[in-house]
Design a protein around this motif. Structure first.
Motif, short mmCIF file in Angstrom:
data_model
loop_
_atom_site.label_atom_id
_atom_site.label_comp_id
_atom_site.label_asym_id
_atom_site.label_seq_id
_atom_site.Cartn_x
_atom_site.Cartn_y
_atom_site.Cartn_z
N GLU A 78 0.82 -1.21 0.00
CA GLU A 78 0.00 0.00 0.00
C GLU A 78 0.86 1.27 0.00
O GLU A 78 1.71 1.45 0.88
CB GLU A 78 -0.90 0.01 1.24
CG GLU A 78 -1.83 -1.20 1.32
CD GLU A 78 -2.68 -1.21 2.58
OE1 GLU A 78 -3.67 -1.96 2.61
OE2 GLU A 78 -2.36 -0.49 3.54
N PRO A 79 0.63 2.17 -0.98
CA PRO A 79 1.36 3.45 -0.98
C PRO A 79 0.95 4.34 0.19
O PRO A 79 -0.21 4.33 0.59
CB PRO A 79 0.98 4.07 -2.32
CG PRO A 79 -0.33 3.44 -2.68
CD PRO A 79 -0.30 2.05 -2.10
N GLU A 80 1.90 5.08 0.73
CA GLU A 80 1.64 5.95 1.89
C GLU A 80 1.14 7.34 1.49
O GLU A 80 0.73 8.12 2.35
CB GLU A 80 2.91 6.10 2.73
CG GLU A 80 3.37 4.80 3.36
CD GLU A 80 2.97 4.68 4.80
OE1 GLU A 80 2.52 5.68 5.37
OE2 GLU A 80 3.09 3.58 5.36
N GLY A 81 1.19 7.66 0.19
CA GLY A 81 0.72 8.98 -0.21
C GLY A 81 1.09 9.33 -1.64
O GLY A 81 1.77 8.58 -2.34
N TRP A 82 0.59 10.49 -2.06
CA TRP A 82 0.82 10.97 -3.44
C TRP A 82 2.30 11.24 -3.71
O TRP A 82 2.80 10.94 -4.79
CB TRP A 82 0.05 12.27 -3.69
CG TRP A 82 -1.44 12.16 -3.67
CD1 TRP A 82 -2.29 12.70 -2.74
CD2 TRP A 82 -2.27 11.50 -4.63
NE1 TRP A 82 -3.60 12.41 -3.06
CE2 TRP A 82 -3.62 11.67 -4.22
CE3 TRP A 82 -2.02 10.78 -5.80
CZ2 TRP A 82 -4.70 11.16 -4.94
CZ3 TRP A 82 -3.10 10.26 -6.51
CH2 TRP A 82 -4.41 10.45 -6.08
N ARG A 83 3.00 11.84 -2.75
CA ARG A 83 4.33 12.38 -3.03
C ARG A 83 5.42 11.74 -2.16
O ARG A 83 6.42 12.36 -1.87
CB ARG A 83 4.33 13.90 -2.82
CG ARG A 83 3.38 14.62 -3.79
CD ARG A 83 3.50 16.12 -3.67
NE ARG A 83 3.05 16.61 -2.37
CZ ARG A 83 3.17 17.86 -1.94
NH1 ARG A 83 3.76 18.75 -2.72
NH2 ARG A 83 2.72 18.23 -0.75
N THR A 84 5.20 10.50 -1.77
CA THR A 84 6.23 9.79 -1.02
C THR A 84 6.44 8.42 -1.64
O THR A 84 5.53 7.86 -2.25
CB THR A 84 5.83 9.63 0.47
OG1 THR A 84 6.85 8.90 1.16
CG2 THR A 84 4.51 8.89 0.63
N VAL A 85 7.64 7.88 -1.47
CA VAL A 85 7.93 6.54 -2.00
C VAL A 85 7.73 5.49 -0.92
O VAL A 85 7.90 4.29 -1.16
CB VAL A 85 9.38 6.45 -2.53
CG1 VAL A 85 9.57 7.40 -3.71
CG2 VAL A 85 10.40 6.74 -1.43
#
Length: 620
Positions: free
Chosen positions: A296-303
């Motif tokens: 699961e990605p943690e956000g729009w602008r974080t890796v």
């Protein structure tokens, strides 16, 4: 010293504390929110998501009552999915994947724009108690802050102890100190306390993963929202991915079991049954060759990536070695390992339905301090504690939701009536009236209640009244419109349904299996009218027509249950005098002190025969 006397002080600014503070302040109480760190208000300590099975219903209920969780979730969403659409509408559950940093930012913005709400950064080390009533708090700086009511929402911070392999760190979250003093004071006052455990997975660098080896999980094609307000629609979404462990991963994990605090006796408290650590899953389900993981990605602008399903307290070297044998994780770089955390909680049978403690007046508990797990369960409790703290201070009636009115009502009734010895998580199966408690009708069920207590706005109420009127109008249209065989048979043929040889009302046709309102839209004269209604109204009308019989049966069950709710039990009733009751029943009834026969019947260990004895005794 802060000289102002507050109406309500809320201790802790997680999901429970944030909702409690917002509710009390929005209802007119001068409120102070005390947190150990102003930078972590509304922090998603575990997974970056809101909602899910039954939890999504709770978020909708919070929103309908006038809480903030649904609005914040919508504003920070990166993906939306409606779960369980292959099942009946009672099981449909909304879920968002969220931008972790944006979620916390939106919570802080919402709270800072809430009138009557002040903030203070410090640790609360004790309560000010006079004549069996809470009168304020004392902080670690030695500052006495007085208030008429206090809501404790301490999360995992009360004597929190973090475990990574054979290493232990004092803390409420990784990198944050634990809170101490409150447990010891409450125990000295006669409260019963216990220890629970929860855990969190490793966070990894998304740039080091090979997504081509994983199964992509996109959001819904036409994403909905949590909030019934005009929050912005989700126009673009990020994908999650699914991957599986394997026997090699399991063997590496097993090699580290002797260094696991779960297996070497270091951790003795109970963790969440329905969200076990990866080592627990490998140990308990030894016959399984793989376990599912959600990337699961943690956000729009974080890796940063959250490895959902790989919660662990194993040594960091074992975690990394095992992960590198998961497909796509061969070159994984770890931002931080998973860890387990033990913390103090207070068995919730020590509370009233308002979440006020039985021992100390005007003191309320909400969230993980009550033995629950999950953002949504915490937020629902926080909302109710904030409402009731405000009402108590201002001499207003208690605000309690019944089991037939809301999942929040089921949650709180389960906690204070049955208690919990492991982290409590809400499921649709816990609600006996779940067809009445759907996610789509939370606004219809609860907005008027929220408006009446001064929390939901007039605008919200008008919107709900319009939805009810429009759905009723559409239902009547379908009940009154007659469809001839020549018109309806071609559509029935599409779903392999038996043809008709005479005219039928559109509502009757709609009740057939696999028939939908969208299919009836194909009929020119009918579709011209039905297509003018909003998706929200159409869904409401369709469910009401298709499931009318089942809904009516549940309402009959509710009516029977409410009769038992009217049979009150005197507060000073002495169960020990009834020799015909089992010893377990006498013990449980004297401890929990149920207010009605219906509540008594839900206590674990109180049998139907005990209930008959109690009813006979009360009738005498």
């Amino acid at each position: 010293m802060i000289s102002q006397i507050y109406d309500v002080i809320v201790v802790g600014a997680g999901h429970a504390g944030s909702e409690a503070a917002a509710a009390a302040a929005n209802m007119g109480s001068k409120t102070l929110l005390i947190t150990m760190n102003m930078q972590t208000i509304g922090q998603m300590s575990c997974n970056p998501a809101m909602g899910g099975i039954a939890k999504g219903q709770i978020v909708r209920e919070i929103d309908a009552l006038g809480g903030y969780s649904g609005i914040v979730a919508d504003k920070s969403a990166i993906q939306f999915k409606m779960l369980n659409l292959s099942k009946g509408p009672a099981m449909w559950s909304p879920r968002t994947q969220n931008d972790r940093m944006l979620f916390a930012e939106e919570w802080r913005i919402a709270l800072e724009n809430t009138p009557n709400l002040d903030f203070f950064q410090d640790m609360v080390k004790s309560l000010i108690i006079e004549n069996n009533k809470v009168c304020g708090v004392v902080t670690s700086l030695g500052i006495n802050i007085r208030a008429n009511a206090v809501v404790l929402t301490n999360g995992t911070f009360l004597n929190g102890l973090i475990h990574v392999g054979d290493k232990q760190l004092g803390g409420g979250r990784m990198g944050e100190p634990r809170a101490f003093g409150i447990t010891e004071q409450l125990v000295s006052l006669g409260f019963e306390s216990g220890r629970m455990k929860t855990g969190t997975p490793p966070r990894v660098d998304g740039r080091s993963l090979d997504y081509s080896k994983m199964e992509e999980q996109k959001g819904d094609e036409n994403p909905q929202k949590f909030s019934f307000t005009d929050t912005p629609p989700l126009t673009k979404q990020l994908s999650c991915h699914i991957v599986y462990t394997n026997e090699t991963v399991h063997e590496i994990l097993r090699e580290g079991f002797d260094r696991s605090p779960m297996f070497n006796g270091t951790i003795q408290s109970i963790g969440p049954r329905y969200c076990p650590s990866i080592e627990d899953k490998v140990n308990r389900f030894a016959e399984r060759t793989r376990h599912q993981l959600f990337v699961e990605p943690e956000g729009w602008r974080t890796v940063e990536i959250y490895v959902n399903g790989f919660s662990s307290s194993l040594p960091e070297d074992v975690q990394i070695k095992a992960m590198r044998h998961i497909p796509g994780f061969e070159n994984v770089k770890v931002f931080r390992p998973g860890y387990a955390i033990e913390y103090d909680y207070f068995p919730p049978t020590q509370l009233h339905h308002t979440l006020e403690t039985k021992l100390i007046d005007n003191l309320y508990f909400a969230g993980q301090i009550n033995g629950t797990t999950g953002y949504e369960e915490a937020a629902g409790q926080g909302l109710m504690a904030g409402i009731n703290a405000h009402n108590k201070v201002h001499g207003k009636e208690d605000f309690v939701l019944n089991r037939d009115e809301a999942y929040i009502g089921v949650l709180i009734d389960d906690l204070i009536t049955k208690g919990t010895e492991e982290p409590y998580r809400m499921f649709t199966s816990r609600a006996e009236y779940r067809l009445l408690l759907r996610q789509d009708n939370a606004d219809i069920r609860l907005t008027e209640k929220g408006f009446n207590i001064g929390l939901a706005s007039q605008e919200r109420l008008q919107k709900v009244e319009e939805k009810i009127a429009k759905s009723t109008e559409l239902e009547n249209l379908l009940k009154e419109t007659s469809l001839k065989p020549a018109i309806i048979n071609p559509i029935l043929q599409e779903i392999d349904s038996a043809p008709v040889d005479q005219a039928y009302r559109a509502a009757q046709i709609l009740t057939r299996p696999n028939m939908t309102l969208k299919m009836l839209d194909k009929i020119d004269d009918l579709g011209e009218h039905t297509s003018q209604y909003t998706d929200e109204v159409r869904e409401q009308a369709e469910i009401n027509i298709k499931y009318r019989g089942y809904i009516d049966k549940e309402r009959e069950s509710v009516a029977k249950m409410l009769k038992l709710e009217t049979i009150r039990i005197p507060e000073d009733f002495d169960y020990s005098k009834i020799n015909s009751l089992s010893s377990e029943s006498r013990q449980k009834l004297n401890k929990i002190r149920p207010k009605t026969i219906a509540q008594a019947s839900r206590i674990s260990g109180v049998s139907p025969s005990d209930m008959n004895v109690l009813l006979i005794y009360l009738n005498k």
